[in-house]
Design a protein around this motif. Structure first.
Motif, PDB file in Angstrom:
ATOM      1  N   ASP A  91      -5.566  -0.766  -4.909  1.00 49.79           N
ATOM      2  CA  ASP A  91      -5.099  -1.564  -3.784  1.00 49.79           C
ATOM      3  C   ASP A  91      -6.170  -2.594  -3.436  1.00 49.79           C
ATOM      4  O   ASP A  91      -7.347  -2.404  -3.751  1.00 49.79           O
ATOM      5  CB  ASP A  91      -4.820  -0.629  -2.594  1.00 49.79           C
ATOM      6  CG  ASP A  91      -3.784  -1.227  -1.647  1.00 49.79           C
ATOM      7  OD1 ASP A  91      -3.393  -2.386  -1.861  1.00 49.79           O
ATOM      8  OD2 ASP A  91      -3.366  -0.525  -0.701  1.00 49.79           O
ATOM      9  N   GLU A  92      -5.746  -3.666  -2.766  1.00 48.48           N
ATOM     10  CA  GLU A  92      -6.674  -4.697  -2.317  1.00 48.48           C
ATOM     11  C   GLU A  92      -7.587  -5.183  -3.437  1.00 48.48           C
ATOM     12  O   GLU A  92      -8.797  -5.278  -3.270  1.00 48.48           O
ATOM     13  CB  GLU A  92      -7.532  -4.156  -1.155  1.00 48.48           C
ATOM     14  CG  GLU A  92      -6.754  -3.278  -0.214  1.00 48.48           C
ATOM     15  CD  GLU A  92      -6.727  -3.788   1.218  1.00 48.48           C
ATOM     16  OE1 GLU A  92      -7.743  -4.331   1.660  1.00 48.48           O
ATOM     17  OE2 GLU A  92      -5.682  -3.661   1.860  1.00 48.48           O
ATOM     18  N   SER A 152       0.833  -1.204   0.000  1.00 45.27           N
ATOM     19  CA  SER A 152       0.000   0.000   0.000  1.00 45.27           C
ATOM     20  C   SER A 152       0.865   1.250   0.000  1.00 45.27           C
ATOM     21  O   SER A 152       0.558   2.233  -0.686  1.00 45.27           O
ATOM     22  CB  SER A 152      -0.922   0.007   1.218  1.00 45.27           C
ATOM     23  OG  SER A 152      -1.719  -1.145   1.212  1.00 45.27           O
TER      24      SER A 152
HETATM   25 MG    MG Z   1      -2.179  -2.947   2.120  1.00 45.50          MG
END
Ligand code: MG
Ligand code: ADP
Length: 703
Positions: free
Chosen positions: A396-397, A338
């Motif tokens: 992200d994710e 991240s």
């Molecule tokens: Mg992360």
């Protein structure tokens, strides 16, 4: 130049002193354009006027237009209707006068717009985030008295419905005769300030633009536009004091929505050229990406190339090959994925960061929704991939993303467009966006004895669209741990020192602080980095040299051959194209017009390193691209076929096949019980077999 505030009818404004001046302007400069318009009227029904031209002809009139647009535009309208052009039927010729190209001082950035601009003519630039479907707007209302049937025609000039207060017969009750009233096409467009101007976590500013008639359906979400119009107020709902505002459009145009509107001076160009010649430019780039994060050099180098991008090709016959490079990081928690993505968000000239389910309401792609903005109808909303078109999307994710978004990503990554078909709306959105994405393994940690694809929660077809993907492990390695922790602690210390110095305004520790600062300061400073990237992307379009082609070709054919010998499929053409893109990006870094061997070598090295851990068949230790392309290794496919064969053989003699019999048979072919049981579940999941009863299996298709 008196002006009464109540809305006057067209007839009484003949005294408007600007009518004559506009008539002169039209007569002397626009005669040809007006004649052309007359011949195409009413299909074409707008006369576009360049503000600069008007200013040149009549400076005062132009200035008055900015300050007093309602009054002056009305004059323009009357003037054009009075113009003397052959074959003109004056009763029917009512074109719009559309002004564009306003001067700098009438082009505020969105967040600077305030009460001072109310009722003024101005231009704003931004990205369309949302748009309503075309709605009918009442223009000329015919009201009928409910008692005596008398009718009244009222031109609707404000945004609230205007109706007669009392009839001749003294009644107060009217109904709208919609069949004899006139409506005009109307559309609301929500414009957001350009994302490259939004700094950090600022909330972007919006402005709604209202368009009518021939300006309707000219633009779609994701488009970058310049809208010229009059800033007006929306009356608040109920009796509140705060008014909303909107721009009543006079003109809209699509503007270049390229990667970068970044302006580069001659001196900066010099500096960029010097940097590009530096022998250590690649190292410097790597050191400038997230300097607070230790290690990950190969990932950072790949990201550096991604920022510069490959060359987009448009082949004859509309075929396009994307130049954007996509990178996927799959890594265990806490390995700074991240952090990396956020760091890149700060460096990229144009980017949007979004994480998992917290993405904007419009998600990643684009959606059609019914909401307040749409006045009861459908509105189209652009998501991150559309808004970041021409730039980067940091996702992200990825594993936690909605399946719908993920399938949109499929289309966006390869076709560079997304189509939305919902509620009768069918539209395509441009998504020329390069994607850097991060995901966690399915069970949080990687199991080194299992295949990569089985451990990530993403379809193989999606993963194969990334040019590079990395598996990042949180390896327990004492030396590395020490280095990382030392780096993290020093970073914190440097940050603390800098803050202390600012707060205490002390000069004492300056030398120490300066040294610490160096540790976390990028080698190429942020602003310069943005300009460097923009400059290269705008100006450099390198071509592969013969040697470079041979280099890539040798590597690729070798990889394919290897696969052939092993009886497996290997790299696909997708991987080959990825190598070309990475090589082109590498040449761009040097501002080179040719792709040299050193560039292809770099691409090949990054590609190899990224693959090393992933594409190795855990059972045979060999490189196998099927892990990415179909999500299964060749060995596994063979085993699946083997077991299914045994079941089908037995099913010819008996109705239900006892599992134990299959397990025993498989053992003679070198598969242990555990493996066979695993394969049972896989075959069942794939729908090849089912369990009619405990302990028994049956093939779905006996043949
Ligand atoms: Mg992360
Ligand atoms: P992830 O998204 O991979 O789960 P994060 O980006 O949230 O991980 O990182 C967790 C924390 O650990 C962050 O504060 C990050 O700075 C730190 N960290 C992890 N690896 C490193 C590294 N190699 N160098 C510096 N800091 C690191």
């Amino acid at each position: 130049m008196e002006r009464s505030d109540d809305q006057q009818g067209m007839e009484t404004t003949a005294e408007n002193p600007f009518v004559v001046r506009f008539a002169q302007f039209f007569e002397n400069t626009q005669k040809k354009n007006i004649e052309k318009l007359v011949s195409k009227y009413p299909e074409k029904r707008s006369l576009e006027i360049d503000f600069k031209e008007l200013e040149h002809y009549d400076f005062e009139l132009a200035d008055e237009l900015l300050q007093n647009p309602d009054y002056v535009l009305e004059a323009a309208q009357l003037a054009i209707q009075g113009i003397d052009v052959p074959a003109l039927n004056l009763d029917e010729f009512k074109p719009h006068v559309r002004i564009f190209n306003l001067p700098e001082e009438a082009m505020p950035i969105l967040r600077d717009i305030g009460s001072a601009q109310l009722s003024k003519l101005l231009s704003v630039e931004g990205t369309i985030v949302q748009i309503t479907e075309v709605l009918p707007k009442l223009l000329r209302a015919v009201w009928e008295c409910r008692r005596c049937g008398n009718t009244y025609t009222i031109l609707q000039s404000s945004n609230n419905q205007q109706q007669p207060t009392v009839c001749e017969c003294r009644a107060h009750d009217f109904t709208l005769k919609s069949n004899t009233s006139t409506f005009v096409d109307f559309q609301k467009i929500r414009v957001q300030e350009p994302i490259e101007l939004i700094k950090g976590n600022q909330q972007p500013t919006n402005l709604d633009v209202y368009v009518i008639d021939d300006l309707v359906n000219k633009v779609t979400p994701g488009d970058r536009i310049k809208a010229t119009g009059i800033l007006r107020l929306v009356p608040p709902k109920e009796k509140k004091l705060v008014y909303g505002r909107f721009l009543e459009a006079v003109h809209i145009e699509e503007t270049e929505k390229n990667f970068e509107e970044v302006e580069i001076t001659k001196e900066e160009e010099e500096e960029i050229r010097k940097l590009a010649k530096d022998k250590e430019v690649y190292e410097k780039l790597v050191k400038s990406i997230a300097p607070n994060i230790y290690g990950h050099e190969v990932v950072k180098e790949s990201i550096a190339l991604q920022l510069f991008g490959g060359v987009k090709k448009i082949l004859p016959g509309q075929n396009r090959i994307r130049g954007n490079i996509h990178i996927l990081l799959v890594g265990e928690p806490g390995v700074a994925k991240s952090q990396l993505l956020q760091a890149v968000d700060n460096i990229a000239p144009k980017s949007i960061y979004s994480a998992g389910k917290t993405t904007s309401a419009a998600g990643l792609s684009a959606t059609a929704v019914k909401d307040e903005f749409g006045e009861g109808g459908w509105t189209l909303k652009a998501g991150a991939l559309v808004l970041a078109s021409g730039g980067m999307a940091l996702i992200d994710e990825l594993d936690k993303m909605d399946p719908e978004d993920r399938s949109a990503l499929h289309e966006a990554l390869e076709q560079e467009s997304i189509s939305v078909a919902k509620a009768g709306i069918v539209t395509r959105f441009k998504t020329e966006t390069s994607v850097l994405s991060a995901a966690n393994p399915k069970y949080s940690r990687f199991d080194p004895y299992q295949n990569f694809m089985e451990q990530i929660n993403l379809p193989a077809s999606l993963v194969s669209r990334f040019d590079l993907f990395f598996m990042i492990r949180d390896v327990l390695d004492r030396k590395k741990d020490e280095e990382i922790s030392a780096h993290i602690l020093k970073t914190h210390q440097a940050g603390e020192m800098m803050l202390q110095q600012i707060k205490n305004k002390s000069m004492e520790k300056q030398k120490e602080v300066a040294e610490m600062e160096k540790l976390i300061t990028p080698a190429i400073e942020g602003k310069m980095m943005k300009k460097y990237i923009s400059y290269a992307r705008q100006n450099i379009f390198p071509v592969l040299t013969a040697e470079a082609i041979k280099n890539i070709s040798d590597f690729y054919i070798d990889l394919r051959d290897q696969g052939k010998k092993q009886g497996t499929y290997t790299a696909t053409h997708r991987q080959l194209e990825g190598l070309v893109r990475l090589s082109e990006a590498s040449a761009r870094v040097r501002l080179s017009d040719t792709v040299e061997i050193e560039d292809t070598d770099r691409a090949i090295r990054l590609f190899r390193t990224a693959l090393q851990e992933l594409v190795v068949d855990q059972e045979t230790g060999k490189i196998d691209f099927d892990i990415i392309n179909v999500g299964r290794t060749q060995t596994e496919l063979t085993n699946l076929k083997k077991i299914l064969g045994i079941i089908k053989d037995k099913a010819r003699e008996i109705d239900m096949v006892p599992m134990q019999e299959v397990i025993d048979e498989a053992k003679t072919q070198g598969l242990d019980e555990e493996k066979t049981k695993e394969i049972f579940s896989k075959l069942e999941k794939a729908g090849d077999i089912y369990r009619p009863k405990y302990g028994f299996v049956k093939p779905t298709q006996p043949k």
